[in-house]
Design a protein around this motif. Structure first.
Motif, PDB file in Angstrom:
ATOM      1  N   GLY A  65       5.689  10.760   0.152  1.00 50.00           N
ATOM      2  CA  GLY A  65       6.858   9.907   0.239  1.00 50.00           C
ATOM      3  C   GLY A  65       6.586   8.749   1.179  1.00 50.00           C
ATOM      4  N   LEU A  66       7.654   8.050   1.570  1.00 49.60           N
ATOM      5  CA  LEU A  66       7.502   6.874   2.437  1.00 49.60           C
ATOM      6  C   LEU A  66       6.891   7.241   3.786  1.00 49.60           C
ATOM      7  CD1 LEU A  66      10.885   5.026   1.800  1.00 49.60           C
ATOM      8  CD2 LEU A  66       8.655   4.529   0.824  1.00 49.60           C
ATOM      9  N   PHE A  67       7.429   8.274   4.422  1.00 51.95           N
ATOM     10  CA  PHE A  67       6.944   8.660   5.741  1.00 51.95           C
ATOM     11  C   PHE A  67       5.480   9.106   5.686  1.00 51.95           C
ATOM     12  CE2 PHE A  67       6.269  11.902   9.028  1.00 51.95           C
ATOM     13  CZ  PHE A  67       6.492  11.115  10.154  1.00 51.95           C
ATOM     14  N   THR A  68       5.150   9.923   4.692  1.00 53.44           N
ATOM     15  CA  THR A  68       3.777  10.399   4.542  1.00 53.44           C
ATOM     16  C   THR A  68       2.821   9.232   4.321  1.00 53.44           C
ATOM     17  OG1 THR A  68       4.600  12.457   3.590  1.00 53.44           O
ATOM     18  CG2 THR A  68       2.291  11.953   3.223  1.00 53.44           C
ATOM     19  N   ALA A  69       3.209   8.299   3.459  1.00 57.23           N
ATOM     20  CA  ALA A  69       2.360   7.131   3.191  1.00 57.23           C
ATOM     21  C   ALA A  69       2.157   6.303   4.453  1.00 57.23           C
ATOM     22  CB  ALA A  69       2.982   6.279   2.090  1.00 57.23           C
ATOM     23  N   LEU A  70       3.212   6.115   5.232  1.00 53.79           N
ATOM     24  CA  LEU A  70       3.081   5.335   6.467  1.00 53.79           C
ATOM     25  C   LEU A  70       2.187   6.041   7.486  1.00 53.79           C
ATOM     26  CD1 LEU A  70       6.694   3.955   6.902  1.00 53.79           C
ATOM     27  CD2 LEU A  70       4.626   2.633   6.456  1.00 53.79           C
TER      28      LEU A  70
ATOM     29  N   ARG B  87       0.832  -1.212   0.000  1.00 54.84           N
ATOM     30  CA  ARG B  87       0.000   0.000   0.000  1.00 54.84           C
ATOM     31  C   ARG B  87       0.863   1.257   0.000  1.00 54.84           C
ATOM     32  NH1 ARG B  87      -3.434  -1.054   5.157  1.00 54.84           N
ATOM     33  NH2 ARG B  87      -1.307  -1.416   5.848  1.00 54.84           N
ATOM     34  N   VAL B  88       2.053   1.167   0.593  1.00 55.51           N
ATOM     35  CA  VAL B  88       2.966   2.317   0.601  1.00 55.51           C
ATOM     36  C   VAL B  88       3.402   2.635  -0.824  1.00 55.51           C
ATOM     37  CG1 VAL B  88       5.233   3.116   1.350  1.00 55.51           C
ATOM     38  CG2 VAL B  88       3.750   1.922   2.951  1.00 55.51           C
TER      39      VAL B  88
ATOM     40  N   LEU C 146      -1.004  15.549   5.390  1.00 54.37           N
ATOM     41  CA  LEU C 146      -1.604  15.833   4.086  1.00 54.37           C
ATOM     42  C   LEU C 146      -1.363  17.281   3.667  1.00 54.37           C
ATOM     43  CD1 LEU C 146      -4.906  13.832   4.423  1.00 54.37           C
ATOM     44  CD2 LEU C 146      -3.085  13.411   2.771  1.00 54.37           C
ATOM     45  N   CYS C 147      -1.405  18.208   4.604  1.00 55.29           N
ATOM     46  CA  CYS C 147      -1.110  19.609   4.270  1.00 55.29           C
ATOM     47  C   CYS C 147       0.357  19.781   3.885  1.00 55.29           C
ATOM     48  CB  CYS C 147      -1.496  20.531   5.416  1.00 55.29           C
ATOM     49  SG  CYS C 147      -3.285  20.747   5.562  1.00 55.29           S
TER      50      CYS C 147
END
Length: 192
Positions: A43-48, A32-33, A100-101
């Protein structure tokens, strides 16, 4: 004192590197990431963070319900024929809204969102436009994750609901009746 602060930074660097490695490993193992990182600004951190805060995407019947849960929808106060739309409700996860912002800061320059951002920014201001892009990102994330959860069901509904070529309506769908003049007059009007 400066040497003590530099020593503290050096001492903390090793645990930071270890935790960073663990986050990257977790991101690599979750498909899902990979799906979410296709969104601009994610990015990775945001997706997690999105995955951790939202949890099971099937809890939300639509992208609109997810946006309302996240607090990215405007508050609505109405009485009789008067309807007033306010600022975002800020209900739900503050971490999800924040991430998200932050992603919207980059996404607003992407060709998919630039025109929408410019139009909203001219009308309502830059901060509100950035929040609107954050909601659009969350909506796209819902569609991507819902499609990743049920790829066969999503594909079947897409082909079943596709309009016939040259027809302009869904097969088997009834035409929507037009409102009579009486009904038009009794509808509430938008507040200006």
């Amino acid at each position: 004192m400066i040497e003590d602060d530099l020593a503290l930074i050096d001492a903390l660097q090793q645990p930071i590197d270890r935790l960073d490695w663990e986050v990257r490993q977790r991101a690599k193992t979750d498909p899902r990431v990979k799906v979410l990182t296709t969104l601009p600004g994610v990015g990775l951190f945001t997706a997690l963070v999105i995955l951790a805060e939202v949890g099971d995407i099937t809890r939300f019947g639509s992208a609109r319900k997810l946006a309302a849960w996240a607090g990215l929808t405007p508050t609505v106060r109405g009485s009789d024929r008067t309807v007033r739309h306010g600022h975002i409700s800020k209900q739900g996860s503050a971490w999800l809204r924040w991430v998200l912002c932050e992603a919207a800061q980059t996404a607003k320059r992407h060709p998919d969102f630039a025109a929408s951002y410019a139009a909203i920014a001219a009308r309502r201001g830059k901060k509100i436009a950035t929040t609107a892009i954050a909601r659009k990102l969350l909506t796209r994330a819902w569609h991507l994750l819902a499609g990743a959860e049920h790829p066969a069901a999503t594909q079947a509904t897409t082909t079943a609901s596709a309009p016939a070529i040259g027809c302009g309506h869904k097969p088997g769908g009834a035409a929507k009746p037009r409102a009579s003049p009486q009904n038009r007059m009794s509808r509430p009007r938008r507040a200006r």
